[in-house]
Design a protein around this motif. Structure first.
Motif, PDB file in Angstrom:
ATOM      1  N   ARG A 207     131.555  -3.778   9.706  1.00 37.99           N
ATOM      2  CA  ARG A 207     131.292  -2.677  10.635  1.00 37.99           C
ATOM      3  C   ARG A 207     132.615  -2.052  11.047  1.00 37.99           C
ATOM      4  O   ARG A 207     133.680  -2.666  10.922  1.00 37.99           O
ATOM      5  CB  ARG A 207     130.515  -3.172  11.851  1.00 37.99           C
ATOM      6  N   PRO A 208     132.565  -0.825  11.561  1.00 40.02           N
ATOM      7  CA  PRO A 208     133.816  -0.136  11.887  1.00 40.02           C
ATOM      8  C   PRO A 208     134.479  -0.684  13.143  1.00 40.02           C
ATOM      9  O   PRO A 208     133.816  -1.181  14.058  1.00 40.02           O
ATOM     10  CB  PRO A 208     133.370   1.314  12.107  1.00 40.02           C
ATOM     11  N   GLY A 209     135.805  -0.570  13.179  1.00 41.48           N
ATOM     12  CA  GLY A 209     136.529  -0.775  14.418  1.00 41.48           C
ATOM     13  C   GLY A 209     136.304   0.426  15.328  1.00 41.48           C
ATOM     14  O   GLY A 209     135.929   1.517  14.876  1.00 41.48           O
ATOM     15  N   TRP A 210     136.552   0.241  16.605  1.00 39.02           N
ATOM     16  CA  TRP A 210     136.259   1.273  17.596  1.00 39.02           C
ATOM     17  C   TRP A 210     137.046   2.556  17.337  1.00 39.02           C
ATOM     18  O   TRP A 210     136.508   3.665  17.365  1.00 39.02           O
ATOM     19  CB  TRP A 210     136.580   0.714  18.981  1.00 39.02           C
ATOM     20  N   HIS A 211     138.326   2.430  17.022  1.00 36.50           N
ATOM     21  CA  HIS A 211     139.198   3.606  16.986  1.00 36.50           C
ATOM     22  C   HIS A 211     138.903   4.518  15.797  1.00 36.50           C
ATOM     23  O   HIS A 211     138.935   5.745  15.927  1.00 36.50           O
ATOM     24  CB  HIS A 211     140.663   3.155  16.953  1.00 36.50           C
ATOM     25  N   ILE A 212     138.579   3.940  14.638  1.00 36.73           N
ATOM     26  CA  ILE A 212     138.351   4.750  13.442  1.00 36.73           C
ATOM     27  C   ILE A 212     137.096   5.605  13.601  1.00 36.73           C
ATOM     28  O   ILE A 212     136.975   6.679  12.981  1.00 36.73           O
ATOM     29  CB  ILE A 212     138.237   3.859  12.180  1.00 36.73           C
ATOM     30  N   GLU A 213     136.171   5.172  14.458  1.00 38.70           N
ATOM     31  CA  GLU A 213     134.946   5.935  14.666  1.00 38.70           C
ATOM     32  C   GLU A 213     135.259   7.360  15.131  1.00 38.70           C
ATOM     33  O   GLU A 213     134.746   8.339  14.592  1.00 38.70           O
ATOM     34  CB  GLU A 213     134.069   5.231  15.711  1.00 38.70           C
ATOM     35  N   CYS A 214     136.117   7.462  16.167  1.00 38.72           N
ATOM     36  CA  CYS A 214     136.390   8.781  16.739  1.00 38.72           C
ATOM     37  C   CYS A 214     137.185   9.658  15.776  1.00 38.72           C
ATOM     38  O   CYS A 214     136.926  10.863  15.673  1.00 38.72           O
ATOM     39  CB  CYS A 214     137.137   8.630  18.062  1.00 38.72           C
ATOM     40  N   SER A 215     138.154   9.084  15.078  1.00 38.08           N
ATOM     41  CA  SER A 215     138.921   9.880  14.115  1.00 38.08           C
ATOM     42  C   SER A 215     138.009  10.496  13.066  1.00 38.08           C
ATOM     43  O   SER A 215     138.157  11.668  12.696  1.00 38.08           O
ATOM     44  CB  SER A 215     139.990   9.011  13.442  1.00 38.08           C
ATOM     45  N   ALA A 216     137.050   9.700  12.580  1.00 37.06           N
ATOM     46  CA  ALA A 216     136.138  10.197  11.544  1.00 37.06           C
ATOM     47  C   ALA A 216     135.231  11.296  12.091  1.00 37.06           C
ATOM     48  O   ALA A 216     134.984  12.312  11.423  1.00 37.06           O
ATOM     49  CB  ALA A 216     135.304   9.048  10.997  1.00 37.06           C
ATOM     50  N   MET A 217     134.741  11.127  13.319  1.00 34.91           N
ATOM     51  CA  MET A 217     133.837  12.132  13.884  1.00 34.91           C
ATOM     52  C   MET A 217     134.588  13.405  14.276  1.00 34.91           C
ATOM     53  O   MET A 217     134.057  14.511  14.128  1.00 34.91           O
ATOM     54  CB  MET A 217     133.074  11.536  15.067  1.00 34.91           C
ATOM     55  N   CYS A 218     135.820  13.279  14.769  1.00 33.34           N
ATOM     56  CA  CYS A 218     136.627  14.476  15.035  1.00 33.34           C
ATOM     57  C   CYS A 218     136.776  15.309  13.769  1.00 33.34           C
ATOM     58  O   CYS A 218     136.586  16.532  13.769  1.00 33.34           O
ATOM     59  CB  CYS A 218     138.015  14.073  15.541  1.00 33.34           C
ATOM     60  N   ARG A 219     137.136  14.636  12.696  1.00 32.49           N
ATOM     61  CA  ARG A 219     137.359  15.342  11.432  1.00 32.49           C
ATOM     62  C   ARG A 219     136.080  15.986  10.916  1.00 32.49           C
ATOM     63  O   ARG A 219     136.090  17.121  10.435  1.00 32.49           O
ATOM     64  CB  ARG A 219     137.903  14.348  10.402  1.00 32.49           C
TER      65      ARG A 219
END
Length: 471
Positions: A207-219
């Motif tokens: 499962r994803p780490g917390w921080h990579i989630e936001c970077s992916a959704m921003c992009r």
């Protein structure tokens, strides 16, 4: 004037210049859905709603993204403790959050992505980071993937910290890391966690780490570079620091401005469910404070300031708002609701000065005082102008008493129609008692309404009622 915002990255107030003329992209880190929202969480929604409304009033086309973290260590712990699927906990808390935002007149976001809906985009970013040498799969067979902090010299620039002085990242065991400060991009499957909380990946189920989630959704929703990234001051490190590092290391320019709001504390301690000091909207309602008054309470403080909650301060905010509401209602009865007026220069200057809502409210209250003086003097021209200008300012702050949201025709007024009918029935009974000169019965109806929190004021146009104490 030009809007100026305090940018955490430069530690200065800067002129706001969007990436593309006339358009603004805003990303707000939303809630992690392990529990229902408390009033500290709700401040975030209101603060950035005011920012969004001001950008719209300033002529910008705004794309506003507010994400939801629906897979996370905290959610999984709650799921195991309660014996429930993690997604059912996340969804129930999402529903509670939506209801609270509706009650507070927070505009719905342009898009509200969930982390679980964007795992492929996360895989893409992680693969790119591995390919450029900024991330690595653990060699211990865990299936974890980590960001290599030492590979990014600018790490720590947002929070102003030196990497040498940082504590180890506590989001995963250190055994698979090259450096204790490295943080998890992907977390391999664990036998003691729910079996349905994992996705296939090039590095194994996980499962994803917390921080990579936001970077992916921003992009995904705002592109490689966008204008404003917002969130609570407590997210500056490590969450936003890690977002910058992994996004820029993947070749994304990322956010141009970082805007952080202050926290809500109790007796100097941060409000939080884990600390047992979290107060929710139902608690505020039990005090007789309406959602619109809570919204005023948030707006009365500058968004970057800390709010140290007290019941007295919340009640004082309610009294202050009812003074505004009373003028608007009396003026509308006198001259009609009319149209929204123009924003006074002082209000515009305050809002352009890093969203100084406390100074903007001072301009509003001055307008209200002038309007009340005109009401007393019978100066309908001045009353009409004061009402129109006051409503224009209140609209920016999401506080217009005549907005359908607050009067029953919109999202926050689901019960207002029923209350209107019940109060109207009571007032009709009072009117009949007065007509037959049964003053005791008429006073009894009024007293019963007052005990229920409904204040009746007799006006030349007939009885008018409001919720709360009469000033």
């Amino acid at each position: 004037m030009t809007l100026r915002l305090y940018d955490t990255a430069t530690r200065s107030v800067r002129d706001f210049v969007p990436r593309e003329a006339g358009k603004v992209g805003v990303y707000l880190c939303g809630l992690t859905l392990q529990a229902p929202p408390h009033i500290g969480h709700l401040r975030s929604g209101v603060n950035y709603d005011v920012l969004r409304r001001w950008l719209l009033a300033s002529g910008f086309e705004v794309t506003f993204i507010r994400n939801l973290t629906d897979i996370d260590d905290k959610i999984l712990i709650r799921a195991m403790d309660q014996g429930r699927p993690f997604w059912s906990i996340a969804y129930a808390n999402e529903q509670a959050l939506d209801a609270a935002y509706r009650a507070l007149n927070v505009l719905p976001p342009t898009y509200e992505p969930r982390a679980t809906g964007h795992v492929p985009e996360m895989h893409e970013l992680i693969a790119k980071l591995i390919g450029t040498g900024h991330a690595y799969p653990a060699t211990d067979g865990s299936g974890d993937v980590y960001f290599d902090v030492a590979s990014w010299p600018a790490y720590g620039s947002l929070s102003g910290q030196s990497p040498d002085a940082m504590q180890p990242a506590d989001d995963a065991p250190e055994r698979g890391k090259r450096d204790p400060r490295d943080f998890a991009l992907w977390k391999g499957v664990k036998p003691d966690e729910p079996a349905d909380a994992y996705w296939p990946s090039p590095w194994g189920r996980g499962r994803p780490g917390w921080h990579i989630e936001c970077s992916a959704m921003c992009r995904r929703y705002l592109g490689a570079e966008f204008d404003i990234h917002g969130g609570g001051l407590d997210l500056t490190f490590p969450h936003h620091e890690n977002e910058i590092a992994q996004s820029q290391a993947a070749g994304l320019p990322f956010a141009r401005y970082w805007v952080h709001h202050g926290l809500v504390s109790i007796a100097g301690t941060k409000m939080g469910k884990s600390l047992g000091n979290a107060l929710d909207l139902a608690y505020v309602d039990s005090l007789g404070v309406r959602p619109v008054e809570l919204r005023y309470y948030y707006a009365a403080a500058h968004y970057r300031s800390r709010i140290d909650y007290s019941e007295d301060a919340l009640r004082e905010a309610g009294v202050a708002y009812r003074r505004i509401e009373g003028f608007v209602q009396r003026a509308a009865e006198r001259v009609g609701t009319g149209q929204l007026g123009t924003l006074p220069p002082g209000f515009v200057a305050a809002m352009d000065d890093d969203l100084n809502t406390s100074a903007a409210l001072a301009v509003l209250h001055e307008t209200i005082r002038d309007g009340n003086t005109a009401l007393t003097a019978g100066d309908d021209v001045t009353v009409r102008t004061a009402l129109a200008d006051a409503r224009a300012m209140l609209d920016i702050l999401g506080l217009d008493p005549l907005d359908a949201v607050w009067t029953g025709g919109g999202r926050a007024g689901d019960l207002r129609d029923a209350v209107d009918s019940l109060v109207a029935l009571a007032l009709e009974q009072r009117a009949q008692a007065r007509a037959r000169k049964d003053w005791a019965a008429a006073d009894a109806v009024r007293d019963q309404l007052k005990q229920a929190g409904v204040v009746v004021e007799d006006t030349p146009q007939g009885p008018r009622w409001t919720i709360g104490e009469q000033d």
